[in-house]
Design a protein around this motif. Sequence first.
Motif, PDB file in Angstrom:
ATOM      1  N   GLU A   1       6.012   5.128  27.206  1.00  0.00           N
ATOM      2  CA  GLU A   1       7.325   5.100  26.559  1.00  0.00           C
ATOM      3  C   GLU A   1       7.262   5.698  25.154  1.00  0.00           C
ATOM      4  OE1 GLU A   1      10.616   1.801  25.001  1.00  0.00           O
ATOM      5  OE2 GLU A   1       9.021   1.206  26.399  1.00  0.00           O
ATOM      6  N   TYR A   2       6.109   5.530  24.496  1.00  0.00           N
ATOM      7  CA  TYR A   2       5.956   6.037  23.132  1.00  0.00           C
ATOM      8  C   TYR A   2       5.101   7.301  23.078  1.00  0.00           C
ATOM      9  CZ  TYR A   2       8.244   1.845  21.479  1.00  0.00           C
ATOM     10  OH  TYR A   2       9.174   0.868  21.245  1.00  0.00           O
ATOM     11  N   GLY A   3       4.819   7.890  24.251  1.00  0.00           N
ATOM     12  CA  GLY A   3       4.045   9.124  24.278  1.00  0.00           C
ATOM     13  C   GLY A   3       4.714  10.229  23.488  1.00  0.00           C
ATOM     14  N   GLY A   4       3.951  10.906  22.649  1.00  0.00           N
ATOM     15  CA  GLY A   4       4.476  11.992  21.837  1.00  0.00           C
ATOM     16  C   GLY A   4       5.287  11.550  20.642  1.00  0.00           C
ATOM     17  N   LYS A   5       5.258  10.244  20.335  1.00  0.00           N
ATOM     18  CA  LYS A   5       6.084   9.714  19.253  1.00  0.00           C
ATOM     19  C   LYS A   5       5.233   9.011  18.202  1.00  0.00           C
ATOM     20  CE  LYS A   5       9.831   8.757  22.542  1.00  0.00           C
ATOM     21  NZ  LYS A   5      10.665   7.680  23.132  1.00  0.00           N
ATOM     22  N   ASP A   6       5.878   8.649  17.117  1.00  0.00           N
ATOM     23  CA  ASP A   6       5.229   7.855  16.074  1.00  0.00           C
ATOM     24  C   ASP A   6       5.330   6.378  16.442  1.00  0.00           C
ATOM     25  OD1 ASP A   6       5.222   6.216  13.452  1.00  0.00           O
ATOM     26  OD2 ASP A   6       4.441   8.174  12.845  1.00  0.00           O
ATOM     27  N   VAL A   7       4.206   5.655  16.384  1.00  0.00           N
ATOM     28  CA  VAL A   7       4.181   4.255  16.821  1.00  0.00           C
ATOM     29  C   VAL A   7       3.984   3.283  15.657  1.00  0.00           C
ATOM     30  CG1 VAL A   7       3.381   4.835  19.132  1.00  0.00           C
ATOM     31  CG2 VAL A   7       1.696   4.406  17.323  1.00  0.00           C
TER      32      VAL A   7
ATOM     33  N   GLU B   1      -3.362  17.057   3.352  1.00  0.00           N
ATOM     34  CA  GLU B   1      -4.415  17.393   2.409  1.00  0.00           C
ATOM     35  C   GLU B   1      -4.884  16.204   1.574  1.00  0.00           C
ATOM     36  OE1 GLU B   1      -6.124  20.098   2.178  1.00  0.00           O
ATOM     37  OE2 GLU B   1      -4.990  21.061   3.787  1.00  0.00           O
ATOM     38  N   ARG B   2      -4.050  15.204   1.384  1.00  0.00           N
ATOM     39  CA  ARG B   2      -4.442  14.103   0.505  1.00  0.00           C
ATOM     40  C   ARG B   2      -4.621  12.767   1.224  1.00  0.00           C
ATOM     41  NH1 ARG B   2       1.128  14.932  -0.684  1.00  0.00           N
ATOM     42  NH2 ARG B   2       2.411  13.073  -0.331  1.00  0.00           N
ATOM     43  N   THR B   3      -4.688  12.830   2.557  1.00  0.00           N
ATOM     44  CA  THR B   3      -4.828  11.591   3.325  1.00  0.00           C
ATOM     45  C   THR B   3      -6.160  11.564   4.041  1.00  0.00           C
ATOM     46  OG1 THR B   3      -2.452  11.531   3.697  1.00  0.00           O
ATOM     47  CG2 THR B   3      -3.791  10.122   5.088  1.00  0.00           C
ATOM     48  N   THR B   4      -6.904  10.521   3.870  1.00  0.00           N
ATOM     49  CA  THR B   4      -8.145  10.358   4.627  1.00  0.00           C
ATOM     50  C   THR B   4      -7.842   9.582   5.898  1.00  0.00           C
ATOM     51  OG1 THR B   4      -8.696   8.262   3.593  1.00  0.00           O
ATOM     52  CG2 THR B   4      -9.486  10.251   2.494  1.00  0.00           C
ATOM     53  N   ALA B   5      -8.756   9.673   6.851  1.00  0.00           N
ATOM     54  CA  ALA B   5      -8.511   9.056   8.152  1.00  0.00           C
ATOM     55  C   ALA B   5      -8.293   7.547   8.069  1.00  0.00           C
ATOM     56  CB  ALA B   5      -9.702   9.351   9.070  1.00  0.00           C
ATOM     57  N   LYS B   6      -9.189   6.849   7.392  1.00  0.00           N
ATOM     58  CA  LYS B   6      -9.073   5.386   7.368  1.00  0.00           C
ATOM     59  C   LYS B   6      -7.909   4.924   6.518  1.00  0.00           C
ATOM     60  CE  LYS B   6     -11.745   1.194   6.503  1.00  0.00           C
ATOM     61  NZ  LYS B   6     -13.056   0.649   6.112  1.00  0.00           N
ATOM     62  N   ASP B   7      -7.717   5.544   5.343  1.00  0.00           N
ATOM     63  CA  ASP B   7      -6.644   5.134   4.459  1.00  0.00           C
ATOM     64  C   ASP B   7      -5.285   5.352   5.097  1.00  0.00           C
ATOM     65  OD1 ASP B   7      -8.419   4.350   2.567  1.00  0.00           O
ATOM     66  OD2 ASP B   7      -8.261   6.167   1.352  1.00  0.00           O
ATOM     67  N   SER B   8      -5.117   6.461   5.813  1.00  0.00           N
ATOM     68  CA  SER B   8      -3.823   6.726   6.441  1.00  0.00           C
ATOM     69  C   SER B   8      -3.474   5.666   7.467  1.00  0.00           C
ATOM     70  CB  SER B   8      -3.852   8.099   7.111  1.00  0.00           C
ATOM     71  OG  SER B   8      -2.648   8.333   7.790  1.00  0.00           O
ATOM     72  N   LEU B   9      -4.443   5.332   8.325  1.00  0.00           N
ATOM     73  CA  LEU B   9      -4.185   4.327   9.363  1.00  0.00           C
ATOM     74  C   LEU B   9      -3.796   2.998   8.747  1.00  0.00           C
ATOM     75  CD1 LEU B   9      -4.181   3.555  12.329  1.00  0.00           C
ATOM     76  CD2 LEU B   9      -6.628   3.056  12.127  1.00  0.00           C
ATOM     77  N   ARG B  10      -4.529   2.578   7.713  1.00  0.00           N
ATOM     78  CA  ARG B  10      -4.234   1.288   7.089  1.00  0.00           C
ATOM     79  C   ARG B  10      -2.940   1.332   6.280  1.00  0.00           C
ATOM     80  NH1 ARG B  10      -6.744  -1.887  10.367  1.00  0.00           N
ATOM     81  NH2 ARG B  10      -8.991  -1.674  10.331  1.00  0.00           N
ATOM     82  N   ASP B  11      -2.712   2.468   5.552  1.00  0.00           N
ATOM     83  CA  ASP B  11      -1.499   2.562   4.740  1.00  0.00           C
ATOM     84  C   ASP B  11      -0.251   2.566   5.603  1.00  0.00           C
ATOM     85  OD1 ASP B  11      -3.029   2.617   2.522  1.00  0.00           O
ATOM     86  OD2 ASP B  11      -2.942   4.791   2.234  1.00  0.00           O
ATOM     87  N   GLU B  12      -0.260   3.399   6.663  1.00  0.00           N
ATOM     88  CA  GLU B  12       0.927   3.527   7.486  1.00  0.00           C
ATOM     89  C   GLU B  12       1.224   2.254   8.262  1.00  0.00           C
ATOM     90  OE1 GLU B  12       2.992   5.878   7.557  1.00  0.00           O
ATOM     91  OE2 GLU B  12       1.916   7.287   6.284  1.00  0.00           O
TER      92      GLU B  12
ATOM     93  N   SER C   1      -1.862  13.514  29.691  1.00  0.00           N
ATOM     94  CA  SER C   1      -2.098  13.849  28.289  1.00  0.00           C
ATOM     95  C   SER C   1      -1.082  13.096  27.447  1.00  0.00           C
ATOM     96  CB  SER C   1      -1.975  15.362  28.057  1.00  0.00           C
ATOM     97  OG  SER C   1      -2.199  15.664  26.688  1.00  0.00           O
ATOM     98  N   CYS C   2      -1.536  12.043  26.814  1.00  0.00           N
ATOM     99  CA  CYS C   2      -0.636  11.184  26.052  1.00  0.00           C
ATOM    100  C   CYS C   2      -1.148  11.036  24.621  1.00  0.00           C
ATOM    101  CB  CYS C   2      -0.518   9.811  26.715  1.00  0.00           C
ATOM    102  SG  CYS C   2       0.728   8.754  25.977  1.00  0.00           S
ATOM    103  N   TYR C   3      -0.379  11.577  23.663  1.00  0.00           N
ATOM    104  CA  TYR C   3      -0.721  11.469  22.242  1.00  0.00           C
ATOM    105  C   TYR C   3       0.323  10.595  21.546  1.00  0.00           C
ATOM    106  CZ  TYR C   3      -3.647  15.694  22.880  1.00  0.00           C
ATOM    107  OH  TYR C   3      -4.564  16.619  23.298  1.00  0.00           O
ATOM    108  N   VAL C   4      -0.093   9.897  20.509  1.00  0.00           N
ATOM    109  CA  VAL C   4       0.840   9.189  19.633  1.00  0.00           C
ATOM    110  C   VAL C   4       0.415   9.471  18.201  1.00  0.00           C
ATOM    111  CG1 VAL C   4       1.311   7.350  21.295  1.00  0.00           C
ATOM    112  CG2 VAL C   4      -0.516   7.053  19.599  1.00  0.00           C
ATOM    113  N   SER C   5       1.328   9.223  17.278  1.00  0.00           N
ATOM    114  CA  SER C   5       0.990   9.403  15.866  1.00  0.00           C
ATOM    115  C   SER C   5       1.285   8.134  15.102  1.00  0.00           C
ATOM    116  CB  SER C   5       1.772  10.571  15.265  1.00  0.00           C
ATOM    117  OG  SER C   5       3.162  10.302  15.254  1.00  0.00           O
ATOM    118  N   ILE C   6       0.522   7.943  14.014  1.00  0.00           N
ATOM    119  CA  ILE C   6       0.793   6.888  13.046  1.00  0.00           C
ATOM    120  C   ILE C   6       0.857   7.592  11.697  1.00  0.00           C
ATOM    121  CG2 ILE C   6      -0.026   4.790  11.935  1.00  0.00           C
ATOM    122  CD1 ILE C   6      -1.416   3.999  14.460  1.00  0.00           C
ATOM    123  N   GLY C   7       2.073   7.735  11.210  1.00  0.00           N
ATOM    124  CA  GLY C   7       2.229   8.495   9.976  1.00  0.00           C
ATOM    125  C   GLY C   7       1.809   9.930  10.186  1.00  0.00           C
TER     126      GLY C   7
END
Length: 379
Positions: free
Chosen positions: A51-57, A91-102, A23-29
């Motif tokens: 190495e980056y599992g559970g972290k922000d990438v 609440e103010r972040t959409t899926a696509k915009d967040s990925l591109r913004d971050e 079970s490996c999750y990562v976050s972007i923003g």
Amino acid sequence: MSPSRTLPTFLRAELAKHNTNKSCYVSIGTRVFDVTDFIYSHPGGGELVLEYGGKDVTEILKDDASHFHSDAAYEVLEESFIGFVATEKVERTTAKDSLRDESETSNEDSTNRRSVYSATGMSSAEDLSKETDLAADYQQHKFLDLNKPLLMQMWFGGFSKEFYLEQVHRPRHYKGGESAPLFGNFLEPLSKTPWWVIPTIWLPPVTYGTYIAREGCSSVLEEAAYWFLGLFLWTLVEYFLHRFLFHLDKFLPDNRAALTLHFLLHGIHHYLPMDKLRLVMPPTLFLALATPFWKLAHTVFYWNWHIATAVFCGGIFGYICYDLTHYFLHHKTLPAYWRELKKYHLQHHFMDYENGFGVTSRFWDVIFGTQLAPPPKKV
């Protein structure tokens, strides 16, 4: 409706627990992605993902010095989007915009940054691991159906040489990173070779051959000199085999026997370059290729059987290094020198298969003028 109302929200502490190969999750923003299925097909190696599992990438995705990530990498992530990090931004972040913004990328920027190479239809190493839609690929190209055994499709496909070469050099990635069926029967296991089989089978005879070769040499130094000569000659053999046998594209006869043989010998590797079990050479095929070199070594060094054997053993050791290097370039995180070699070799797959034939070294590419040009830089 806001995505946060339909997708779960993760606490940072909870996210950090998802850092294993199960079970490996990562976050972007503010966004969370389940990358468990991508661990073993990542071009940089599964260790880098863990190495980056559970972290922000966010930062590592932008770090081209470590590993350039194309739009395909973000598309792979998009398919793995599972929820949000618990912050006020949800609440103010959409899926696509967040990925591109971050990640500070946009469709317009990516078009300017990276070209899609016409020979392969790809733009970066990340594209090699973007899972192929098997049904859509077959419907579009009418080449090989990856859901069915490939060998008989090659034999009965009626493909022209031009069409075959165009298709086989446009890489695909089989679902889940597994091996596509080749025979589809009891012969299937014989077509798969784990990397560890190579040293297991070939290091013992090389060691024994080196031992018995000592008997006919005047000194250890003389044997070592001929053994390393064999190792050096292997680097040239490696280059010529890759360039003039594995990529015998222009001189390939336009008939189904030649095309099928080409596919089995090397075409399948370019068609499915991230297949772990069809990346190193099966022992039976290597034995067939090595036998003429055994005879050649004893013909060239005819005056001393033991010296010829020492040269041959050095060459076979070079082959072992080549096959292991080739595997690790595709599937492992490597030290600095090999990391650069990895980028170079993967360019051969996604950018220009008509150059860049050196695997363990660029030396002969430089000598013979087949060195790959560096990919375009960001603008």
